[in-house]
Design a protein around this motif. Structure first.
Motif, PDB file in Angstrom:
ATOM      1  N   ALA A 208       0.834  -1.211   0.000  1.00 39.16           N
ATOM      2  CA  ALA A 208       0.000   0.000   0.000  1.00 39.16           C
ATOM      3  C   ALA A 208       0.863   1.254   0.000  1.00 39.16           C
ATOM      4  O   ALA A 208       0.457   2.311  -0.506  1.00 39.16           O
ATOM      5  N   GLU A 209       2.061   1.130   0.568  1.00 37.70           N
ATOM      6  CA  GLU A 209       3.007   2.250   0.609  1.00 37.70           C
ATOM      7  C   GLU A 209       3.876   2.316  -0.634  1.00 37.70           C
ATOM      8  O   GLU A 209       4.810   3.121  -0.709  1.00 37.70           O
ATOM      9  N   ASN A 210       3.605   1.430  -1.611  1.00 34.87           N
ATOM     10  CA  ASN A 210       4.378   1.365  -2.856  1.00 34.87           C
ATOM     11  C   ASN A 210       5.869   1.119  -2.601  1.00 34.87           C
ATOM     12  O   ASN A 210       6.738   1.669  -3.283  1.00 34.87           O
ATOM     13  N   ALA A 211       6.160   0.302  -1.604  1.00 35.73           N
ATOM     14  CA  ALA A 211       7.547  -0.035  -1.294  1.00 35.73           C
ATOM     15  C   ALA A 211       8.155  -0.820  -2.452  1.00 35.73           C
ATOM     16  O   ALA A 211       7.478  -1.599  -3.121  1.00 35.73           O
ATOM     17  N   SER A 212       9.430  -0.609  -2.686  1.00 37.96           N
ATOM     18  CA  SER A 212      10.124  -1.335  -3.744  1.00 37.96           C
ATOM     19  C   SER A 212      10.304  -2.796  -3.331  1.00 37.96           C
ATOM     20  O   SER A 212      10.206  -3.140  -2.147  1.00 37.96           O
ATOM     21  N   GLU A 213      10.576  -3.653  -4.318  1.00 36.79           N
ATOM     22  CA  GLU A 213      10.788  -5.072  -4.009  1.00 36.79           C
ATOM     23  C   GLU A 213      11.981  -5.258  -3.079  1.00 36.79           C
ATOM     24  O   GLU A 213      11.965  -6.119  -2.197  1.00 36.79           O
ATOM     25  N   LYS A 214      13.006  -4.451  -3.279  1.00 39.23           N
ATOM     26  CA  LYS A 214      14.177  -4.531  -2.405  1.00 39.23           C
ATOM     27  C   LYS A 214      13.805  -4.177  -0.971  1.00 39.23           C
ATOM     28  O   LYS A 214      14.218  -4.848  -0.015  1.00 39.23           O
ATOM     29  N   SER A 215      12.989  -3.127  -0.812  1.00 38.95           N
ATOM     30  CA  SER A 215      12.555  -2.720   0.531  1.00 38.95           C
ATOM     31  C   SER A 215      11.674  -3.777   1.176  1.00 38.95           C
ATOM     32  O   SER A 215      11.779  -4.054   2.374  1.00 38.95           O
ATOM     33  N   ILE A 216      10.807  -4.395   0.359  1.00 37.55           N
ATOM     34  CA  ILE A 216       9.937  -5.453   0.878  1.00 37.55           C
ATOM     35  C   ILE A 216      10.771  -6.643   1.339  1.00 37.55           C
ATOM     36  O   ILE A 216      10.542  -7.206   2.419  1.00 37.55           O
ATOM     37  N   THR A 217      11.772  -7.016   0.540  1.00 37.41           N
ATOM     38  CA  THR A 217      12.644  -8.135   0.910  1.00 37.41           C
ATOM     39  C   THR A 217      13.358  -7.867   2.228  1.00 37.41           C
ATOM     40  O   THR A 217      13.400  -8.724   3.122  1.00 37.41           O
ATOM     41  N   LEU A 218      13.925  -6.666   2.360  1.00 37.63           N
ATOM     42  CA  LEU A 218      14.635  -6.321   3.603  1.00 37.63           C
ATOM     43  C   LEU A 218      13.683  -6.327   4.792  1.00 37.63           C
ATOM     44  O   LEU A 218      14.021  -6.820   5.878  1.00 37.63           O
ATOM     45  N   ALA A 219      12.474  -5.795   4.586  1.00 38.09           N
ATOM     46  CA  ALA A 219      11.500  -5.744   5.676  1.00 38.09           C
ATOM     47  C   ALA A 219      11.067  -7.146   6.096  1.00 38.09           C
ATOM     48  O   ALA A 219      10.921  -7.434   7.292  1.00 38.09           O
ATOM     49  N   MET A 220      10.889  -8.041   5.135  1.00 39.92           N
ATOM     50  CA  MET A 220      10.474  -9.406   5.447  1.00 39.92           C
ATOM     51  C   MET A 220      11.597 -10.200   6.102  1.00 39.92           C
ATOM     52  O   MET A 220      11.363 -11.071   6.942  1.00 39.92           O
ATOM     53  N   LYS A 221      12.831  -9.894   5.734  1.00 36.15           N
ATOM     54  CA  LYS A 221      13.965 -10.536   6.412  1.00 36.15           C
ATOM     55  C   LYS A 221      14.036 -10.071   7.869  1.00 36.15           C
ATOM     56  O   LYS A 221      14.233 -10.881   8.785  1.00 36.15           O
ATOM     57  N   ASP A 222      13.887  -8.778   8.073  1.00 30.51           N
ATOM     58  CA  ASP A 222      13.912  -8.236   9.440  1.00 30.51           C
ATOM     59  C   ASP A 222      12.757  -8.793  10.267  1.00 30.51           C
ATOM     60  O   ASP A 222      12.926  -9.097  11.458  1.00 30.51           O
ATOM     61  N   LEU A 223      11.587  -8.922   9.643  1.00 31.19           N
ATOM     62  CA  LEU A 223      10.418  -9.448  10.353  1.00 31.19           C
ATOM     63  C   LEU A 223      10.677 -10.879  10.816  1.00 31.19           C
ATOM     64  O   LEU A 223      10.331 -11.248  11.950  1.00 31.19           O
ATOM     65  N   GLY A 224      11.289 -11.686   9.966  1.00 28.18           N
ATOM     66  CA  GLY A 224      11.575 -13.066  10.338  1.00 28.18           C
ATOM     67  C   GLY A 224      12.479 -13.163  11.542  1.00 28.18           C
ATOM     68  O   GLY A 224      12.219 -13.928  12.489  1.00 28.18           O
ATOM     69  N   ILE A 225      13.563 -12.392  11.543  1.00 24.26           N
ATOM     70  CA  ILE A 225      14.493 -12.393  12.677  1.00 24.26           C
ATOM     71  C   ILE A 225      13.788 -11.902  13.937  1.00 24.26           C
ATOM     72  O   ILE A 225      13.944 -12.473  15.030  1.00 24.26           O
ATOM     73  N   GLN A 226      12.979 -10.848  13.796  1.00 22.66           N
ATOM     74  CA  GLN A 226      12.291 -10.274  14.959  1.00 22.66           C
ATOM     75  C   GLN A 226      11.293 -11.263  15.560  1.00 22.66           C
ATOM     76  O   GLN A 226      11.243 -11.451  16.782  1.00 22.66           O
ATOM     77  N   ARG A 227      10.520 -11.951  14.703  1.00 19.26           N
ATOM     78  CA  ARG A 227       9.543 -12.924  15.207  1.00 19.26           C
ATOM     79  C   ARG A 227      10.243 -14.131  15.830  1.00 19.26           C
ATOM     80  O   ARG A 227       9.802 -14.657  16.855  1.00 19.26           O
ATOM     81  N   ALA A 228      11.342 -14.565  15.231  1.00 23.99           N
ATOM     82  CA  ALA A 228      12.096 -15.699  15.791  1.00 23.99           C
ATOM     83  C   ALA A 228      12.606 -15.367  17.184  1.00 23.99           C
ATOM     84  O   ALA A 228      12.446 -16.150  18.134  1.00 23.99           O
ATOM     85  N   ARG A 229      13.190 -14.182  17.333  1.00 21.93           N
ATOM     86  CA  ARG A 229      13.790 -13.810  18.617  1.00 21.93           C
ATOM     87  C   ARG A 229      12.733 -13.487  19.669  1.00 21.93           C
ATOM     88  O   ARG A 229      13.009 -13.583  20.868  1.00 21.93           O
ATOM     89  N   THR A 230      11.529 -13.157  19.219  1.00 31.49           N
ATOM     90  CA  THR A 230      10.432 -12.933  20.170  1.00 31.49           C
ATOM     91  C   THR A 230      10.175 -14.191  20.997  1.00 31.49           C
ATOM     92  O   THR A 230       9.861 -14.115  22.187  1.00 31.49           O
ATOM     93  N   TYR A 231      10.339 -15.367  20.360  1.00 30.81           N
ATOM     94  CA  TYR A 231      10.029 -16.629  21.037  1.00 30.81           C
ATOM     95  C   TYR A 231      11.267 -17.459  21.370  1.00 30.81           C
ATOM     96  O   TYR A 231      11.156 -18.625  21.738  1.00 30.81           O
ATOM     97  N   GLY A 232      12.452 -16.854  21.244  1.00 32.73           N
ATOM     98  CA  GLY A 232      13.657 -17.508  21.743  1.00 32.73           C
ATOM     99  C   GLY A 232      14.521 -18.198  20.710  1.00 32.73           C
ATOM    100  O   GLY A 232      15.550 -18.791  21.074  1.00 32.73           O
ATOM    101  N   TRP A 233      14.154 -18.155  19.428  1.00 31.49           N
ATOM    102  CA  TRP A 233      15.001 -18.746  18.391  1.00 31.49           C
ATOM    103  C   TRP A 233      15.936 -17.678  17.824  1.00 31.49           C
ATOM    104  O   TRP A 233      15.562 -16.504  17.726  1.00 31.49           O
ATOM    105  N   PRO A 234      17.156 -18.039  17.426  1.00 30.61           N
ATOM    106  CA  PRO A 234      18.121 -17.025  16.989  1.00 30.61           C
ATOM    107  C   PRO A 234      17.928 -16.526  15.567  1.00 30.61           C
ATOM    108  O   PRO A 234      18.411 -15.452  15.231  1.00 30.61           O
ATOM    109  N   ASN A 235      17.251 -17.293  14.713  1.00 34.11           N
ATOM    110  CA  ASN A 235      17.102 -16.849  13.325  1.00 34.11           C
ATOM    111  C   ASN A 235      15.846 -17.458  12.689  1.00 34.11           C
ATOM    112  O   ASN A 235      15.216 -18.355  13.255  1.00 34.11           O
TER     113      ASN A 235
END
Length: 491
Positions: A208-235
């Motif tokens: 909706a924010e018209n983010a570029s594919e590169k920005s979406i990829t980086l955001a989804m990578k960051d989201l994965g690490i953040q969700r993993a560490r929320t529950y105790g996994w490192p990556n």
């Protein structure tokens, strides 16, 4: 557990293998073809637009590899007829229902014939996009299980996970299943459906924010690490693999299920020949960087045990486990396939092995000159690592910044090279820190019982060996693994 002949078990067997272009899958397929040409069918699922593209991928990414030179020599001119009668390359994708197979006639045939399902499809990147890792590593196993339930003569479903679903646990780590919603840090609220919704909502907002594919990829990578560490996994990798195990355990019903959890997989120990490896796998990235002169210091606890296991031993353990648990309705068996309990390997040994090899056989750089390596400085705390980096890299870099403004070409190139090395080392440290300070050992009592049953039963233990106690790490790394890396991986 009663074990008969593994060769007899594989005779006239129809086996579905997912992730057929992957490292372990290639070794599994090669092993079956080499030792049991009377296998009924090998259905090899790989991602492709159609059958033609799938066959092209199979020929170029599987059969063209050096790994198959022994099979080619063994069968000679008969190989083509063997392949055409035994192998069916299937275009599909485990992120979809029915594994993305569009040919309804083929689906019906597979559901009638397949009696062994081996799920090897995975994305192993530590920082993969969360949506991609969720699709392959978490929902993929569910789709494979759903497919297996439709197989009329199913005898076993074998799923290859990773020992590192344990995250950063310490002490002796048991071969036990993960319950749905279980977390490593005790935090409540892990719900796979909610995780899928978080992914969907995040993607919707970014688009909706018209983010570029590169920005979406980086955001989804960051989201994965953040969700993993929320529950105790490192990556993201180990988090999504753990959730995949949860789904299998919860939904298996009466399907005979075996989960293999290998540790760090290295080059082949013996078969089809020693030292075959493909891609840069975990600790191998350190060896490659060191041999090319890009790594002079690193972070790690000298007392850490690095748990590694050769790839052919993993494949042999898979086959023996299939034999041992076929037709055990409703069972869930978990096996750690590693070495940290029975034949521990210490971190400093690996550094020594690398130094000894590359001192005698240096890598030749792009300039045609041998890369001279020295002892790696290993720092045992993050504070000491930061101090070292500041003294040896950052302070000289600041000085070079002034020179750069004067447009001195020589110092400018030196500046960029040092900056590149720093970023490279920092990336490795971030990815591998949990494993270089790892304080756990992987209990392999289930696997040891399987080994004993194989020896006492009818398993051909000379063909299906998987006991790490026979490995001399010095000999294996210096004479087999590192030379294999140089031959098959170094570019």
């Amino acid at each position: 557990m009663e074990l008969g002949s593994a060769l007899h078990f594989l005779d006239n067997r129809a086996i579905l293998v997912t992730g057929a272009t992957g490292f372990l899958a290639k070794i599994f397929v090669e092993k079956i073809l080499r030792v049991q040409p009377n296998v009924k069918k090998l259905y090899l699922l790989l991602r492709a637009a159609d059958t033609t593209a799938a066959v092209q991928r199979f020929n170029s990414e599987v059969m063209a590899k050096d790994l198959f030179k022994v099979v080619k020599h063994k069968y000679g001119e008969e190989l083509n007829s063997l392949m055409s009668s035994k192998i069916i390359v299937v275009a599909g994708d485990i992120t979809y229902q029915n594994l993305g197979i569009k040919d309804t006639n083929l689906l019906d045939q597979m559901w009638r014939e397949v009696d062994v399902v081996v799920n090897l499809a995975a994305t192993t990147s530590f920082d993969e996009r969360y949506d991609v890792a969720m699709g392959i590593n978490t929902m993929g196993p569910k789709h494979v299980l759903d497919f297996a339930k439709k197989c009329q003569n199913l005898r076993i479903l074998l799923h290859v996970s990773t020992a590192y679903v344990s995250g950063e646990k310490e002490g002796l780590i048991q071969e036990t299943p993960y319950q749905m919603g279980e977390t490593l840090n005790g935090k409540c609220g892990l719900d796979i459906e909610r995780e899928k919704k978080i992914i969907e909502e995040t993607l919707k907002t970014l688009r909706a924010e018209n983010a570029s594919e590169k920005s979406i990829t980086l955001a989804m990578k960051d989201l994965g690490i953040q969700r993993a560490r929320t529950y105790g996994w490192p990556n993201t990798y180990v988090f999504t693999k753990a959730m995949g195990e949860m789904l299998l355990g919860k939904l298996r019903d009466n399907v005979p299920l075996v989960i293999i959890r290998p540790t760090i997989i290295t080059s082949t120990y013996n078969e089809p020949f020693p030292g075959w490896v493909e891609g840069i796998r975990t600790i191998d990235s350190l060896a490659v960087a060191y041999g090319k002169g890009r790594l002079t210091c690193f972070l790690g606890d000298p007392k850490t045990i690095i748990d590694v296991i050769p790839a052919d031993m993993v494949v042999n353990a898979m086959i023996v486990a299939m034999v041992g648990h076929a037709d055990e309705r409703g069972c869930e068996r978990i096996y750690h396939v590693g070495s940290s309990v029975s034949n521990p390997l210490e971190l400093p040994w690996i550094q020594d092995f690398g130094y000894r090899h590359f001192s005698k056989h240096p890598w030749i750089g792009k300039d045609g000159k041998p890369v001279i390596v020295g002892k790696v400085t290993v720092l045992s705390t993050m504070a000491s690592f930061q101090t070292y980096m500041a003294i040896h890299y950052l302070l000289p870099l600041k000085g070079l910044e002034i020179v750069n403004t004067a447009c001195c070409q020589y110092f400018q190139s030196t500046y960029h090279e040092m900056d590149r090395k720093i970023k490279f080392v920092l990336k490795l440290v971030d990815l591998y820190r949990p494993y270089l300070f790892f304080k756990g050992l992987y209990d392999d009592m289930n696997t040891e019982k399987l080994r004993r049953a194989a020896k006492e039963g009818g398993i051909e233990t000379d063909l299906f060996y998987f006991d790490p106690k026979v490995i001399c790490w010095d000999d294996y790394f210096v004479k087999t693994h590192i030379p294999g890396l140089v031959k098959h991986v170094f570019k």
